[in-house]
Write a protein that holds these residues in place. Structure first.
Motif, PDB file in Angstrom:
ATOM      1  N   ASP A 215     -64.118   6.516  41.060  1.00  0.00           N
ATOM      2  CA  ASP A 215     -64.544   7.907  41.147  1.00  0.00           C
ATOM      3  C   ASP A 215     -66.034   7.993  40.850  1.00  0.00           C
ATOM      4  OD1 ASP A 215     -64.702   7.601  38.381  1.00  0.00           O
ATOM      5  OD2 ASP A 215     -62.770   8.575  38.045  1.00  0.00           O
ATOM      6  N   TYR A 216     -66.505   9.197  40.627  1.00  0.00           N
ATOM      7  CA  TYR A 216     -67.941   9.433  40.439  1.00  0.00           C
ATOM      8  C   TYR A 216     -68.514   8.545  39.338  1.00  0.00           C
ATOM      9  CZ  TYR A 216     -72.282  12.076  39.593  1.00  0.00           C
ATOM     10  OH  TYR A 216     -73.602  12.440  39.435  1.00  0.00           O
ATOM     11  N   GLU A 217     -67.773   8.367  38.242  1.00  0.00           N
ATOM     12  CA  GLU A 217     -68.278   7.591  37.115  1.00  0.00           C
ATOM     13  C   GLU A 217     -68.452   6.116  37.461  1.00  0.00           C
ATOM     14  OE1 GLU A 217     -65.992   9.958  36.859  1.00  0.00           O
ATOM     15  OE2 GLU A 217     -67.329  11.360  35.817  1.00  0.00           O
ATOM     16  N   TRP A 247     -71.477  11.708  47.035  1.00  0.00           N
ATOM     17  CA  TRP A 247     -70.153  11.966  46.448  1.00  0.00           C
ATOM     18  C   TRP A 247     -69.962  13.465  46.185  1.00  0.00           C
ATOM     19  CZ3 TRP A 247     -66.151   8.591  45.313  1.00  0.00           C
ATOM     20  CH2 TRP A 247     -65.095   9.132  44.589  1.00  0.00           C
ATOM     21  N   THR A 248     -70.949  14.070  45.555  1.00  0.00           N
ATOM     22  CA  THR A 248     -70.829  15.481  45.186  1.00  0.00           C
ATOM     23  C   THR A 248     -70.716  16.368  46.422  1.00  0.00           C
ATOM     24  OG1 THR A 248     -72.105  15.109  43.153  1.00  0.00           O
ATOM     25  CG2 THR A 248     -71.938  17.377  43.949  1.00  0.00           C
ATOM     26  N   ALA A 249     -71.589  16.144  47.408  1.00  0.00           N
ATOM     27  CA  ALA A 249     -71.604  16.998  48.596  1.00  0.00           C
ATOM     28  C   ALA A 249     -70.357  16.800  49.460  1.00  0.00           C
ATOM     29  CB  ALA A 249     -72.865  16.714  49.416  1.00  0.00           C
ATOM     30  N   ALA A 252     -67.003  17.870  47.742  1.00  0.00           N
ATOM     31  CA  ALA A 252     -66.919  19.326  47.618  1.00  0.00           C
ATOM     32  C   ALA A 252     -66.428  19.935  48.930  1.00  0.00           C
ATOM     33  CB  ALA A 252     -68.274  19.909  47.227  1.00  0.00           C
ATOM     34  N   GLU A 253     -66.803  19.318  50.033  1.00  0.00           N
ATOM     35  CA  GLU A 253     -66.389  19.786  51.350  1.00  0.00           C
ATOM     36  C   GLU A 253     -64.934  19.447  51.620  1.00  0.00           C
ATOM     37  OE1 GLU A 253     -69.512  19.827  54.679  1.00  0.00           O
ATOM     38  OE2 GLU A 253     -68.201  18.149  55.177  1.00  0.00           O
ATOM     39  N   ASP A 254     -64.512  18.269  51.171  1.00  0.00           N
ATOM     40  CA  ASP A 254     -63.141  17.795  51.316  1.00  0.00           C
ATOM     41  C   ASP A 254     -62.917  16.759  50.220  1.00  0.00           C
ATOM     42  OD1 ASP A 254     -60.829  16.318  51.939  1.00  0.00           O
ATOM     43  OD2 ASP A 254     -61.064  16.635  54.080  1.00  0.00           O
ATOM     44  N   PRO A 255     -61.953  16.973  49.299  1.00  0.00           N
ATOM     45  CA  PRO A 255     -61.781  16.061  48.158  1.00  0.00           C
ATOM     46  C   PRO A 255     -61.558  14.606  48.559  1.00  0.00           C
ATOM     47  CG  PRO A 255     -60.504  18.060  47.842  1.00  0.00           C
ATOM     48  CD  PRO A 255     -61.023  18.110  49.246  1.00  0.00           C
TER      49      PRO A 255
END
Length: 373
Positions: A215-217, A247-249, A252-255
């Protein structure tokens, strides 16, 4: 009669993308957030009935100290490229971008020209007379693509010279490797793997390599390997914030738009890769690995897990992205081609990127600047 074109909302753009089986991630509204040095805008084409029939994400890069822009539609726009008259779509786009201050337009029509099966590529590599893919008879050819290229030339478009991805030297690969998944069981996909792939998968399993989703981390661990890969392969790495923005963009649009995979062995991350999905098309995006413990084959294990997951979610194709077109044994890019087609993937040639100068003086100045970098 030309279609009507205007700026559209993010929601309109995404609804149109959702109606298509495959759209490049570079044509998503979120991609504009990944590129903060460019101004991003969603464009929409409308028919006589007011129905949205095409979209495009355009990135605008300003010239220093001037309010003039290079306009770039990476792997787009998303329009009917089979139409008899492409100018009906492209003329209103050029007129709109000229008003926005664009001095030159670059686009990458997502149109396939030729395909070569893994067997055809293998035969070409083994033939000492063959040096490039174009010397190998294609397994399939799209005659409409050549006709489109000729129409673009007649309209003033010119095939762009290859460039890097940063700054003004925007560019995407013309040759890619794609593994077909549609209509095939996982067993059939596995049977299509080359002997070396199957051998390396068994080595990884025997050594205890474990591939997990991150994941992000975990982007920091990925980036450490990516930086090592860049130093080893002599390319300029992107900074960690670039991948964090991705990752963030995108999520946010689609998990499930972007995934991160990591290959572990004895508590150490040996390889990692990002994967992007739009519709039924999956792309291997960025990969990274350490030179340590290569004998346990973490990169092959990583790719095989990503292929299996893509198949499980109903993907039509797993896209390995860029390859070179060389079949020369002395070219280091041949190893990449061997690895990707070794999974049973096809070598695919796209129409490539095309330039249309709107101000020839500024366009020529930019080309001169790029040639001297």
């Amino acid at each position: 009669m030309s279609h009507r074109l205007k700026a559209i909302t993010r929601e309109e753009h995404l609804r149109f993308v959702a109606s298509r089986p495959s759209v490049s991630p570079l044509q998503l509204p979120a991609w504009g957030e990944v590129k903060p040095d460019w101004q991003a805008e969603s464009l929409g084409w409308f028919d006589d009935g007011g129905r949205l029939v095409g979209v495009g994400l355009v990135l605008l890069r300003p010239l220093p100290k001037l309010r003039r822009f290079l306009a770039y539609l990476p792997e787009g726009p998303v329009i009917d490229w089979d139409a008899a008259d492409p100018d009906r779509w492209l003329d209103p786009m050029l007129a709109y971008l000229r008003k926005r201050g664009a001095f030159s337009v670059k686009m990458g029509p997502p149109v396939v020209v030729r395909r070569w099966s893994a067997e055809a590529v293998k035969a070409g590599i083994s033939d000492p007379r063959v040096r490039r893919l174009e010397d190998v008879p294609p397994t399939a050819e799209e005659p409409g693509a050549r006709a489109l290229a000729e129409r673009l030339r007649r309209s003033g478009w010119r095939r762009a010279q290859p460039g890097g991805e940063d700054g003004f030297a925007a560019g995407q690969p013309r040759h890619v490797c794609q593994l077909p998944l549609a209509g095939r069981s996982l067993e059939q996909v596995q049977n299509g793997l080359g002997q070396q792939w199957r051998r390396n998968i068994r080595k990884a399993e025997k050594a205890g390599v474990k591939v997990v989703q991150g994941d992000y981390e975990d982007l920091g661990a990925f980036h450490e390997l990516y930086t090592e890969t860049a130093e080893r392969d002599r390319f300029a790495p992107r900074p960690l914030p670039y991948f964090q923005r991705m990752w963030t963009a995108l999520t946010a649009e689609d998990p499930d738009r972007m995934r991160l995979y990591l290959a572990h062995h004895d508590g150490e991350v040996l390889a990692a890769a990002t994967m992007l999905t739009v519709g039924d098309h999956v792309w291997y995006s960025y990969g990274a690995s350490t030179a340590r413990k290569r004998e346990v084959q973490p990169s092959t294990a990583l790719q095989w897990r990503m292929i299996r997951d893509s198949h499980e979610r109903g993907a039509r194709v797993y896209d390995f992205r860029g390859i070179g077109d060389t079949l020369d044994e002395d070219d280091p890019l041949l190893g990449l081609l061997r690895f990707k087609t070794g999974a049973g993937g096809e070598a695919v040639e796209y129409l490539g990127e095309w330039d249309r100068p709107l101000n020839r003086v500024l366009h020529k100045a930019l080309q001169l600047y790029l040639s001297r970098r």
